[in-house]
Motif scaffolding. Structure first.
Motif, mmCIF file in Angstrom:
data_model
loop_
_atom_site.group_PDB
_atom_site.id
_atom_site.type_symbol
_atom_site.label_atom_id
_atom_site.label_comp_id
_atom_site.label_asym_id
_atom_site.label_seq_id
_atom_site.Cartn_x
_atom_site.Cartn_y
_atom_site.Cartn_z
ATOM 1 N N UNK A 3 0.855 -1.182 0.000
ATOM 2 C CA UNK A 3 0.000 0.000 0.000
ATOM 3 C C UNK A 3 0.891 1.233 0.000
ATOM 4 N N UNK A 4 0.345 2.338 -0.475
ATOM 5 C CA UNK A 4 1.085 3.596 -0.497
ATOM 6 C C UNK A 4 1.167 4.184 0.903
ATOM 7 N N UNK A 5 2.006 5.193 1.042
ATOM 8 C CA UNK A 5 2.126 5.890 2.326
ATOM 9 C C UNK A 5 0.788 6.501 2.727
ATOM 10 N N UNK A 6 0.098 7.100 1.757
ATOM 11 C CA UNK A 6 -1.195 7.724 2.045
ATOM 12 C C UNK A 6 -2.210 6.684 2.513
ATOM 13 N N UNK A 8 -1.535 3.741 3.908
ATOM 14 C CA UNK A 8 -1.117 3.264 5.227
ATOM 15 C C UNK A 8 -1.519 4.252 6.313
ATOM 16 N N UNK A 9 -1.389 5.541 6.018
ATOM 17 C CA UNK A 9 -1.761 6.569 6.990
ATOM 18 C C UNK A 9 -3.247 6.520 7.313
ATOM 19 N N UNK A 10 -4.070 6.310 6.290
ATOM 20 C CA UNK A 10 -5.515 6.213 6.506
ATOM 21 C C UNK A 10 -5.841 5.000 7.363
ATOM 22 N N UNK A 12 -3.998 3.501 9.513
ATOM 23 C CA UNK A 12 -3.483 3.632 10.873
ATOM 24 C C UNK A 12 -3.971 4.889 11.577
ATOM 25 N N UNK A 13 -4.777 5.687 10.864
ATOM 26 C CA UNK A 13 -5.343 6.914 11.426
ATOM 27 C C UNK A 13 -4.258 7.867 11.918
ATOM 28 N N UNK A 14 -3.212 8.040 11.100
ATOM 29 C CA UNK A 14 -2.152 8.982 11.418
ATOM 30 C C UNK A 14 -1.880 9.841 10.189
ATOM 31 N N UNK A 15 -1.085 10.895 10.362
ATOM 32 C CA UNK A 15 -0.722 11.755 9.234
ATOM 33 C C UNK A 15 0.345 11.056 8.391
ATOM 34 N N UNK A 16 0.326 11.223 7.067
ATOM 35 C CA UNK A 16 1.357 10.599 6.221
ATOM 36 C C UNK A 16 2.781 10.920 6.656
ATOM 37 N N UNK A 17 2.980 12.114 7.252
ATOM 38 C CA UNK A 17 4.324 12.456 7.718
ATOM 39 C C UNK A 17 4.824 11.470 8.771
ATOM 40 N N UNK A 18 3.899 10.961 9.583
ATOM 41 C CA UNK A 18 4.272 9.977 10.600
ATOM 42 C C UNK A 18 4.762 8.691 9.933
ATOM 43 N N UNK A 19 4.135 8.290 8.840
ATOM 44 C CA UNK A 19 4.562 7.097 8.113
ATOM 45 C C UNK A 19 5.960 7.313 7.538
ATOM 46 N N UNK A 20 6.186 8.482 6.935
ATOM 47 C CA UNK A 20 7.505 8.789 6.390
ATOM 48 C C UNK A 20 8.560 8.793 7.496
ATOM 49 N N UNK A 35 9.048 6.927 -7.653
ATOM 50 C CA UNK A 35 9.326 8.036 -6.732
ATOM 51 C C UNK A 35 8.560 7.932 -5.421
ATOM 52 N N UNK A 36 7.873 6.811 -5.203
ATOM 53 C CA UNK A 36 7.024 6.687 -4.017
ATOM 54 C C UNK A 36 7.420 5.484 -3.177
ATOM 55 N N UNK A 37 7.256 5.664 -1.872
ATOM 56 C CA UNK A 37 7.456 4.552 -0.952
ATOM 57 C C UNK A 37 6.179 3.720 -0.851
ATOM 58 N N UNK A 38 6.341 2.418 -0.758
ATOM 59 C CA UNK A 38 5.201 1.530 -0.525
ATOM 60 C C UNK A 38 5.526 0.645 0.673
ATOM 61 N N UNK A 39 4.492 0.283 1.401
ATOM 62 C CA UNK A 39 4.630 -0.487 2.638
ATOM 63 C C UNK A 39 3.853 -1.785 2.494
ATOM 64 N N UNK A 40 4.406 -2.853 3.042
ATOM 65 C CA UNK A 40 3.693 -4.127 2.994
ATOM 66 C C UNK A 40 2.469 -4.077 3.912
ATOM 67 N N UNK A 41 1.366 -4.619 3.405
ATOM 68 C CA UNK A 41 0.122 -4.606 4.160
ATOM 69 C C UNK A 41 0.272 -5.363 5.485
ATOM 70 N N UNK A 42 1.107 -6.408 5.499
ATOM 71 C CA UNK A 42 1.328 -7.157 6.738
ATOM 72 C C UNK A 42 1.898 -6.258 7.831
ATOM 73 N N UNK A 43 2.786 -5.328 7.437
ATOM 74 C CA UNK A 43 3.367 -4.416 8.416
ATOM 75 C C UNK A 43 2.315 -3.444 8.941
ATOM 76 N N UNK A 44 1.424 -2.998 8.051
ATOM 77 C CA UNK A 44 0.346 -2.103 8.476
ATOM 78 C C UNK A 44 -0.573 -2.818 9.458
#
Length: 250
Positions: A3-6, A8-10, A12-20, A35-44
């Protein structure tokens, strides 16, 4: 699934800056696609499951709880006050586990005992796994123990003292890996000077509560279900007046 940073932020109910920030710190594994970071859904999912009310136990309190749950010689190293607090916490944890859903029990256990060790996800050459299992610096735990009722020949899980970590990583050319690729799970604990429980580590990691805590950190349904079964057996032992937390051997 990634998933994208955005996204993941949704979740986890946090601001995208927190994910970065977590990505920069290295506490949230991520890869760059274009140009974008992606996070594994398992980690989320893991982070979401850890968002529990209340604070997790400190490292000392977590190990006091594990020592008391083992119910043997290690208890004598605790002060009477520490034993009393740990026994009360154990009964609360087991009582709550007896009436909750599997995912809730696993999340509660993970939350309460997360500070017992720092969890390192690593990848090794499959040819090195057998030697890693036999390494005396690695105290096999979790899915690597027969008591877990898991068959995980392609994965090594164990506890290692922080003073040995760099040497183990160097000897087996281990490198950090996302959960989907990791075939080595090391629970890193402080040395005996800061954590007296380490002296009896090989025994303590085989106790039902420690195995349950290790299994609760895995994503699989089988691991979580086995963690709950271990807690149920421990609850029965406590309720029946068995040796665990019921005796005064100190």
């Amino acid at each position: 699934m990634q998933v994208s940073v955005a996204e993941a932020a949704v979740l986890l109910a946090v601001h995208p800056q927190r994910i970065h920030q977590r990505i920069r710190e290295g506490s949230l594994p991520a890869v760059k696609v274009g140009n974008q970071w992606v996070v594994e859904m398992d980690e989320v999912r893991r982070l979401k499951g850890r968002s529990r009310p209340g604070r997790p136990l400190s490292a000392k309190s977590a190990w006091d709880l594990l020592v008391v749950a083992a119910g043997d010689r290690a208890v004598s190293g605790l002060t009477p006050a520490a034993r009393s607090r740990a026994r009360a916490r154990l009964r609360i944890l087991l009582d709550r586990a007896s009436s909750a859903e599997v995912d809730e029990v696993a999340a509660d256990l993970d939350h309460a005992l997360r500070n017992r060790a720092r969890r390192a996800l690593l990848v090794a050459s499959p040819r090195d796994l057998l030697d890693l299992r036999d390494d005396e610096r690695v105290h096999l735990s979790g899915v690597s123990l027969p008591e877990s009722n898991m068959s995980a020949g392609d994965l090594v899980e164990g506890y290692v003292c922080s003073s040995d970590l760099d040497a183990v990583i160097g000897d087996y050319l281990l490198s950090a890996a996302p959960r989907s690729r990791a075939n080595v799970v090391l629970h890193v604990v402080s040395g005996p000077a800061k954590n007296p429980a380490v002296v009896d580590l090989d025994h303590l990691v085989r106790s039902p509560l420690t195995i349950a805590a290790d299994l609760a950190e895995h994503d699989g349904v089988r691991e979580k279900s086995e963690a709950v079964r271990l807690l149920a057996d421990l609850h029965s032992a406590v309720a029946g007046g068995g040796a665990v937390v019921g005796t005064n051997r100190a």
